[in-house]
Structure formats: C-alpha cells, structure tokens
Design a protein around this motif. Sequence first.
Motif, short mmCIF file in Angstrom:
data_model
loop_
_atom_site.label_atom_id
_atom_site.label_comp_id
_atom_site.label_asym_id
_atom_site.label_seq_id
_atom_site.Cartn_x
_atom_site.Cartn_y
_atom_site.Cartn_z
N THR A 1 0.83 -1.21 0.00
CA THR A 1 0.00 0.00 0.00
C THR A 1 0.86 1.25 0.00
OG1 THR A 1 -1.84 -1.13 1.11
CG2 THR A 1 -1.76 1.27 1.27
N TRP B 1 2.20 1.65 -3.51
CA TRP B 1 1.17 2.09 -4.45
C TRP B 1 0.85 3.57 -4.26
CZ3 TRP B 1 -3.72 4.02 -5.14
CH2 TRP B 1 -4.38 3.69 -6.33
N ASN C 1 -6.61 1.54 -2.09
CA ASN C 1 -6.32 2.21 -3.35
C ASN C 1 -7.46 3.14 -3.74
OD1 ASN C 1 -4.19 0.41 -3.28
ND2 ASN C 1 -4.78 -0.72 -5.10
N SER D 1 -6.03 1.84 -13.25
CA SER D 1 -5.59 1.02 -12.12
C SER D 1 -6.26 -0.34 -12.19
CB SER D 1 -5.95 1.71 -10.80
OG SER D 1 -5.69 0.86 -9.69
N VAL E 1 -6.16 -4.21 -10.35
CA VAL E 1 -5.68 -5.16 -9.35
C VAL E 1 -5.59 -6.53 -10.02
CG1 VAL E 1 -6.18 -6.27 -7.14
CG2 VAL E 1 -6.71 -3.85 -7.46
N ASP F 1 -1.65 -3.46 -9.39
CA ASP F 1 -1.47 -3.92 -8.02
C ASP F 1 -1.35 -5.44 -8.07
OD1 ASP F 1 -1.84 -4.87 -5.42
OD2 ASP F 1 -3.31 -3.35 -4.89
N CYS G 1 -0.28 -7.39 -5.59
CA CYS G 1 -0.08 -7.80 -4.20
C CYS G 1 -0.31 -9.29 -3.99
CB CYS G 1 -1.02 -6.97 -3.32
SG CYS G 1 -0.63 -6.97 -1.57
N THR H 1 3.11 -2.80 -8.17
CA THR H 1 3.43 -2.87 -6.74
C THR H 1 3.12 -4.25 -6.20
OG1 THR H 1 1.23 -2.02 -6.14
CG2 THR H 1 3.02 -0.41 -6.41
#
Length: 372
Positions: A70, A73, A98, A141, A143, A172, A174, A193
Amino acid sequence: MRVHLNTAGAAIPAPGVHRAMAGYLAAEVELGPYEAEAAHAADLERRVYERLGRVIGARAEDIALFGSATDAWCRIVCHLRVPAGSRFWLTPYEYAGNLIALQRLAQRCGGRLEVVPTRPGGDLDLDWMRSRLDERVALVSVVHMPSGLGVVQPVEEVGALLAGSEAVYVVDACQTVGQLPVDVTAIGCHALTAAGRKFLRGPRGSGFAYVRPHLWDRIEVPFHDLHVARADSLHSHRLTTETAARFETAERNNAVVLGLLAAAEHALARPDGAPAEVFGALLETVCQQPGARLLAPGARRAGIVAFTHRDASPELIRDGLAECGVTGWVGLGAHTPLSLAGVDRFVRTSVHHYNTLADIETFGRALRWTTR
C-alpha cells in the motif's frame, strides 16, 4: 502440523527468511547497527534490487523498496501529476485502500473516477475500454487479483489495449507476485506494486514497486531523503541517484530487507504457486459443502477461494477450522467494496505451493465438522 490456508493474508515465510533476519540482528548486536549495515552493503544496496527485478522481469534500477504494498502504491499514484479534469479508470475489484487514494487524487485535480464494467460472468469488458479510451484517461488502475477473490485479471490484454495512449497504467500485484508468472514487459504497465508477506513468502513490513523510468519525473514526491539527494545551498538541491530508489526513504529495517531478499531468491528457485490439482480440490471441496455459497467471479481463477455459508457465520467457521488445526481467515467485503457490495464478511481460504491434497482433505473434514 497445522494446515495453513491463509497465504492471501500472510504466508509461512520461505526457507532462509528467518535465518537472514536473525543473522542480521545478531550482527547488529555484535558489530553495531551501522557496522552491520556496511558489512551487508552488497545485499542491501544491490542484490535485493536485482533479485526482485528478476522475479517480475524488470531492471534492478527500476525497483524501489517500501514498508508495504500500500505504501508503494500510494507513493506513486497519490503524487502523480495529472491534467485537471482527467478521467481515472479502475475496476470493480479495486482494493479499498487504493480506492480512497484515487478519490483524493480525483478531488485534487477535479477528475472523475470511472469503473470499468464487467461482463455477466465477472470478466472485465475490454470492448468497453477500447471504445471509450481517449486522451482524457490519465490513469488506469488494475488489481491483478483482489485480496478477497481468486479472480485473475487480464493485465496483459489491458496493457496491449492501452499501448500508445496517454494513460498511466498501474498494476497492483499484491496477491500474484510469487503465485503467478508476472512480467512487467509482457504486461506493459508503467508501475507495478507488490507485498513481501503474501505469496512471495517474505516478512511483514516489506513491499516494493517497479516504476518505469519515463514515469519518474511525473511523480511529485513530497521530499527526497538524503540517501538519494544532496543540498548544495540554501536554495538548491540535486538528486544523486539514477534509479527508482529516489522514491524511498533512507531509514528502513535492514533485517526485513534481507528477509525479502531471501524470499525473492526462493521465489526464483521455485516460481510456481499451488499446483492446479490442489487449487481445484479446494474449490471443489467448498462447492460440495451443503449451505456454502462460492464467491467466484471471472473465468480465470487461482489461489484464493472465498465463500459464505447459509447456517454458519464466517467467525464460527474460522474458529471451528482452527480447532481442527486448519488456518483460514474472515474476509471483509468493505476491503473490496465495489464488487462485494452486500457481503459483510466471508470465509477466505488460500493455497500455495506448500499445500497438498492431504491438506485439502483435512480442510474438508474440518469444514464438515464445523458446519454440521
């Protein structure tokens, strides 16, 4: 031995992580903290960036280290220079942290948030994106995999669609770095990220970012720390680095960084997530459980299986599993609010390469006992 089905929260650390961290702390006691840092300079200043770069197909110079995914990002997205009135695209699977950052960015520049719709099965509508992409779309963006659902987003297809546009493309990853193949060149993103503590199997308090060089000057960082900049006079300073480390701060937990390095080296040695048959068995076990409702949008799924139960609360199931030696978790719909509207809490289970079919059998027996 416990069955760990919570890698999506934090994995069992990879072999070598504890040893690297404990060894560094011992060196601080024996030599002194500055002296221990100097003794490990090659690992801390070069090797960790090289190894993380190799994990995602990036140059070492394009990697920056942070205390979490986080933090990574937000350090990039929250400080982007974007034109007034810009459009920002996100998906229904956006992480709430986000989303909050995007809301603030939009407020600051008078921009507008737009959610890319999904097709009936839950996959992104790429035709919608293609037909509406113009020069006003400043940021996209995506994910790669949301924290509560096992749906895998088509990040490569999105990258191909955006190629040549004005949009900054941020991924993202993650939940996917360490679980699925991730290659920033194939994805075509400007920034990516990731967390250390999840499928990469590193320590908590670690994360990193890939930032493409042409994006560096479009990020208005609040300050440059002294490990990357020098004050030449009362009114001037200059950067002393030509790498993405310009986005870092100097003071960090070196033991954690060495643990992250150990995790990256382990991931390079075995870059696979859970075997397909293990994930398939987990999915089938939940689907066959009377009263269970699977939360599983999208055509491509991996790693995470989430569900609710008609007769048992997520907390009751989590605690019952724990009594049987199985670690699951209670997910919060508020963490993925756009796609899980109306779902307050749910059970989240996740598998990695250290899980076996025997683990899933143990989970199935525990789930049946808990919800009997």
